[in-house]
Design an enzyme around this catalytic site. Structure first.
Site, PDB file in Angstrom:
ATOM      1  N   GLU A  20      39.871  50.036  41.753  1.00 35.44           N
ATOM      2  CA  GLU A  20      41.283  49.694  41.985  1.00 35.44           C
ATOM      3  C   GLU A  20      42.169  50.559  41.199  1.00 35.44           C
ATOM      4  O   GLU A  20      41.558  51.521  40.902  1.00 35.44           O
ATOM      5  CB  GLU A  20      41.614  48.165  40.983  1.00 35.44           C
ATOM      6  N   ARG A 103      43.653  37.397  33.073  1.00 35.27           N
ATOM      7  CA  ARG A 103      43.478  38.722  32.685  1.00 35.27           C
ATOM      8  C   ARG A 103      44.594  39.476  33.487  1.00 35.27           C
ATOM      9  O   ARG A 103      45.259  39.034  34.310  1.00 35.27           O
ATOM     10  CB  ARG A 103      42.071  39.203  33.376  1.00 35.27           C
ATOM     11  N   ASN A 105      46.013  42.448  35.619  1.00 39.13           N
ATOM     12  CA  ASN A 105      45.483  43.083  36.945  1.00 39.13           C
ATOM     13  C   ASN A 105      46.398  44.277  37.325  1.00 39.13           C
ATOM     14  O   ASN A 105      46.769  45.099  36.468  1.00 39.13           O
ATOM     15  CB  ASN A 105      45.708  41.951  38.045  1.00 39.13           C
ATOM     16  N   GLU A 123      39.508  32.531  38.054  1.00 33.83           N
ATOM     17  CA  GLU A 123      38.927  31.512  39.117  1.00 33.83           C
ATOM     18  C   GLU A 123      40.477  31.436  39.637  1.00 33.83           C
ATOM     19  O   GLU A 123      41.109  30.082  39.564  1.00 33.83           O
ATOM     20  CB  GLU A 123      38.499  30.256  38.588  1.00 33.83           C
ATOM     21  N   ASN A 153      49.456  41.853  42.205  1.00 28.41           N
ATOM     22  CA  ASN A 153      48.988  42.789  42.637  1.00 28.41           C
ATOM     23  C   ASN A 153      49.810  44.148  42.870  1.00 28.41           C
ATOM     24  O   ASN A 153      50.553  44.257  41.934  1.00 28.41           O
ATOM     25  CB  ASN A 153      48.260  42.378  43.881  1.00 28.41           C
ATOM     26  N   ASP A 203      46.990  43.717  48.905  1.00 25.86           N
ATOM     27  CA  ASP A 203      46.542  43.750  47.566  1.00 25.86           C
ATOM     28  C   ASP A 203      47.400  45.118  47.037  1.00 25.86           C
ATOM     29  O   ASP A 203      48.536  44.991  47.041  1.00 25.86           O
ATOM     30  CB  ASP A 203      44.986  44.234  47.749  1.00 25.86           C
TER      31      ASP A 203
HETATM   32 CA    CA Z   1      44.304  44.530  43.095  1.00 31.79          CA
END
Ligand code: CA
Length: 296
Positions: A20, A103, A105, A123, A153, A203
């Site tokens: 990523e 968390r 990202n 989750e 994202n 994404d």
């Molecule tokens: Ca991502």
């Protein structure tokens, strides 16, 4: 619509769990990227082809260059710094300390040197809307920009700094806000593009110097380029299904670096895409914008 297919080159067959967050580091002409669930920050040297990894001891969703040296990271615990000489990681500002099932990202730095990064539940299917978008200011204070996010994202800004693009993946939308560069305020949230779920999950993204948006479509074997008015302009087809993010780099900012992931792929699928989790590069003939460094 489609011109010649764009050739994609395999650079590092890293088999990252969740590769990523690629960013170009012009200080030493390296490509920084992360393996979120591998707890690694990678540094790739295009001149030598060597890739090195720093173990940061916890999930790391994004990295950015820091004006005072090294990197700033979005990790499980919040915003942290990484000293690239020693590998030392220090927490700069905690985020969501009371929410251990989340968390940090994806994230990016804006033109004023503020680091924007969001959170997501591990989750996420069971915790829809429990993430948020944050901004780390130069004075190390953290602002919560908005909540109701499931997988925070891709994020990026138009070359004239008047728009901010944003993806909360399960919405299937590439969204856009009006952006005030001086204050960092955002307003007038709207949908620019809706990505059909049968194509994949939106994404990571990057905005090029012409103001077009390059969007990684997770599960879609492709990167898509959209015009500022939301028209699909072209696609880069990938040899892997889970392209996750992209950025422009190289001394001329014309190399498009692309990360990918093995996460969630069954053995049979991994045989079909043996280079899942690799770092890739192509030259689509477009220039990127110079990346910004975190000012704090
Ligand atoms: Ca991502």
């Amino acid at each position: 619509m489609m011109a010649e297919p764009i050739e994609v080159e395999l650079l590092v067959d890293a088999r990252a769990i969740v590769g990523e967050g690629p960013i170009w580091d012009p200080r030493d002409n390296r490509l920084i990227w992360v393996d979120i669930m591998g707890h690694k920050v990678h540094r790739y040297d295009p001149a030598s082809g060597q890739d090195e990894a720093f173990d940061v001891g916890q999930p790391v969703g994004a990295a950015a260059t820091r004006a005072s040296g090294g990197l700033v990271l979005a990790v499980h615990d919040g915003f942290a710094t990484l000293d690239l000489a020693t590998g030392r990681v220090e927490l700069l500002a905690p985020v969501e300390q009371d929410i251990p099932h989340n968390r940090m990202n994806d994230g990016r730095v804006d033109s004023a040197g503020r680091f924007w990064a969001g959170t997501m539940p591990y989750e996420w299917q069971e915790r829809v809307g429990q993430g948020a978008l944050y901004r780390l200011n130069a004075d190390h204070t953290v602002e919560r920009i908005f909540g109701g996010v499931t997988i925070s994202n891709g994020i990026g800004w138009s070359p004239d700094d008047r728009l901010m693009y944003y993806v909360d993946s399960p919405t299937q939308r590439l969204e856009v806000f009006d952006y005030d560069a001086a204050s960092g305020a955002i307003s007038n949230r709207r949908t620019l593009v809706e990505i059909p779920s049968e194509v994949g999950l939106p994404d990571g993204l990057t905005v090029d110097a012409e103001g077009y948006i390059w969007l990684a479509v997770w599960g879609g074997w492709r990167i898509q380029r959209y015009s500022p008015d939301g028209r699909l302009d072209r696609e880069v087809r990938l040899p892997v299904s889970q392209g996750s993010s992209c950025c422009f780099g190289g001394p001329d900012l014309m190399d498009l670096y692309i990360t990918s992931a093995t996460s969630g792929l069954a053995e049979a699928q991994l045989r079909q895409e043996p280079h899942a989790g690799a770092l890739w590069r192509c030259r689509p003939g477009v220039k990127g914008k110079a990346p910004h460094s975190y000012k704090g």
